[in-house]
Design a protein around this motif. Sequence first.
Motif, PDB file in Angstrom:
ATOM      1  N   VAL A   3     -19.855-104.988 -52.963  1.00 27.35           N
ATOM      2  CA  VAL A   3     -18.701-106.053 -53.125  1.00 27.35           C
ATOM      3  C   VAL A   3     -18.008-105.197 -53.647  1.00 27.35           C
ATOM      4  CG1 VAL A   3     -18.616-108.532 -53.293  1.00 27.35           C
ATOM      5  CG2 VAL A   3     -20.736-107.868 -52.110  1.00 27.35           C
ATOM      6  N   ASN A  37     -27.819-106.205 -52.411  1.00 24.36           N
ATOM      7  CA  ASN A  37     -26.823-106.077 -52.668  1.00 24.36           C
ATOM      8  C   ASN A  37     -25.648-105.402 -54.037  1.00 24.36           C
ATOM      9  OD1 ASN A  37     -26.980-106.793 -50.395  1.00 24.36           O
ATOM     10  ND2 ASN A  37     -25.907-108.100 -50.318  1.00 24.36           N
ATOM     11  N   LEU A  39     -22.709-105.710 -56.799  1.00 25.18           N
ATOM     12  CA  LEU A  39     -21.141-106.113 -57.249  1.00 25.18           C
ATOM     13  C   LEU A  39     -21.223-105.731 -58.172  1.00 25.18           C
ATOM     14  CD1 LEU A  39     -18.808-108.832 -56.426  1.00 25.18           C
ATOM     15  CD2 LEU A  39     -20.660-109.915 -58.795  1.00 25.18           C
ATOM     16  N   TYR A  60     -17.610-104.467 -48.329  1.00 28.48           N
ATOM     17  CA  TYR A  60     -17.162-106.292 -48.607  1.00 28.48           C
ATOM     18  C   TYR A  60     -15.855-106.119 -50.375  1.00 28.48           C
ATOM     19  CZ  TYR A  60     -16.497-111.484 -48.336  1.00 28.48           C
ATOM     20  OH  TYR A  60     -16.764-112.395 -47.535  1.00 28.48           O
ATOM     21  N   LEU A 152     -19.606-115.903 -53.584  1.00 24.84           N
ATOM     22  CA  LEU A 152     -20.338-114.780 -54.469  1.00 24.84           C
ATOM     23  C   LEU A 152     -21.847-115.733 -53.922  1.00 24.84           C
ATOM     24  CD1 LEU A 152     -19.245-113.110 -57.705  1.00 24.84           C
ATOM     25  CD2 LEU A 152     -19.276-112.750 -55.151  1.00 24.84           C
ATOM     26  N   LEU A 155     -22.755-114.840 -50.617  1.00 18.98           N
ATOM     27  CA  LEU A 155     -22.576-113.691 -50.233  1.00 18.98           C
ATOM     28  C   LEU A 155     -24.400-113.054 -51.073  1.00 18.98           C
ATOM     29  CD1 LEU A 155     -19.606-112.089 -50.922  1.00 18.98           C
ATOM     30  CD2 LEU A 155     -21.014-112.465 -49.311  1.00 18.98           C
TER      31      LEU A 155
END
Length: 179
Positions: A3, A37, A39, A60, A152, A155
């Motif tokens: 992301v 994930n 970020l 993303y 967030l 997500l």
Amino acid sequence: MKVLVLGIGNVMFSDEGVGVHFNEMIKRNYKFTHEINSLEFVDGGTLAIALTPIIAEFDYLIVVDCISADESSIGDVYFFDYEAMPNQISWDGSAHEVEMLQTLQLMDLAGDMPKTKILGVVPKRIEPMSFELSSEIQASVKVMEKTLLKHLEELGFSYEKISNLNIIDLANEYKNKGI
């Protein structure tokens, strides 16, 4: 999933720099975690088309930028899917060299665009050049922050507040650097 939160804007033109300042504020005030994930926060400045290889690496994308919207007021905050952009929204009249909207359109045509959300705020157009942010933008930052943090979380990211810098602190850093 990778992301990217991408702050866009020209910090030398007052509210036009809100995307960059906001992005830096979130990056420095919070620590984010997720089991699988990742970020990242990137200052996209006014690079637009030059950002395409960076953006293409992510799954993303959340773009933070100034927008224009019919029948809106300065400081109004919008959050929407790129693919479902409301009719009243446009990205025109900014101080960016090449508009972010055109960059995303080119990436979409090339098939390189990740799923994209836009966190936009209506700026006050201030002339001449200034590092100051309008009171309307300063007030809208709280709404932008809540919106981004909530998304967030949706997500799957957890966060912890680690600092308490405000957007004026960050705008003043640019001013003091003498950019």
